[in-house]
Design an enzyme around this catalytic site. Sequence first.
Site, PDB file in Angstrom:
ATOM      1  N   ASP A 110       5.046  12.157   5.212  1.00  0.00           N
ATOM      2  CA  ASP A 110       6.220  11.346   5.472  1.00  0.00           C
ATOM      3  C   ASP A 110       6.058  10.616   6.809  1.00  0.00           C
ATOM      4  OD1 ASP A 110       8.738  10.296   5.944  1.00  0.00           O
ATOM      5  OD2 ASP A 110       9.797  12.202   5.879  1.00  0.00           O
ATOM      6  N   ASP A 163       9.710  -0.168  -0.631  1.00  0.00           N
ATOM      7  CA  ASP A 163      10.643  -0.098  -1.748  1.00  0.00           C
ATOM      8  C   ASP A 163      11.952  -0.779  -1.350  1.00  0.00           C
ATOM      9  OD1 ASP A 163      12.432   0.683  -3.806  1.00  0.00           O
ATOM     10  OD2 ASP A 163      11.273   2.510  -4.176  1.00  0.00           O
ATOM     11  N   ASP A 175       9.132  -9.107  -0.734  1.00  0.00           N
ATOM     12  CA  ASP A 175       9.313 -10.167  -1.729  1.00  0.00           C
ATOM     13  C   ASP A 175      10.733 -10.117  -2.311  1.00  0.00           C
ATOM     14  OD1 ASP A 175       8.751  -7.745  -2.956  1.00  0.00           O
ATOM     15  OD2 ASP A 175       7.967  -8.688  -4.757  1.00  0.00           O
TER      16      ASP A 175
END
Length: 241
Positions: free
Chosen positions: A123, A146, A182
Amino acid sequence: MNESSKTSLEQAQQEGKYIRKVRSFVKREGRLTKGQQAAIDKCWPTMGLEHNQGMLDFSKVFGNDNAVVLEIGFGMGKSLVEMAKNAPNLNFIGIEVHRPGVGACLMDADEQQVTNLRVFEHDAVEVLADCIPDESLTTMQLFFPDPWHKKRHHKRRIVQPEFVESLRKKLKIGGVFHMATDWENYAEHMLEVMLAAPGYENTSTTNDYVPRPDNRPLTKFEQRGHRLGHGVWDLMFKRVE
């Protein structure tokens, strides 16, 4: 997190109580290919870094005093390996939680004979806190994290005020936090968080986004997006204090 809440959290953890942490990723293991497993077996002793090693001494890790670039969430590692190969005068550290991506990255680095790259399978928040010295990094990279595009999941987005402040402490003065996404909504979120963050300065002349710099490779995913008319937004903020 203020001191009282931090103390309460630590006390609860010591008492064995379950504390649910909001994470920016979901662990999706997938299956390792034989090549990925072989690369891990071969390369981990020289290229792998462990969270339990504690605070790193980069000069010992790399055997030199070159500037260090850290990338969070390198996916399959193709662009990270390419960057490391193209800049042998820099040292690179990649952090990724998905084991197949770690294996793919090491396999590619081995094939390309890249020696200035080290990787964590852990992590990123914990690695930053426990392993990366303050004011030690020239560049932080966060490419295509994400987006957690559903509104109820926005709290899982990794670019949040507390995270951004923890990054700032790890950058040298003048060091750059480089993001790319994006998803336009996430780009707007990143920009809003960064403009409000103390100690950073936007390198954009228009105080928003920057053109993709030459040192960030254009991925196949991005090329496909361009053909379909999808946008990509790069943000680069410099630590000034």
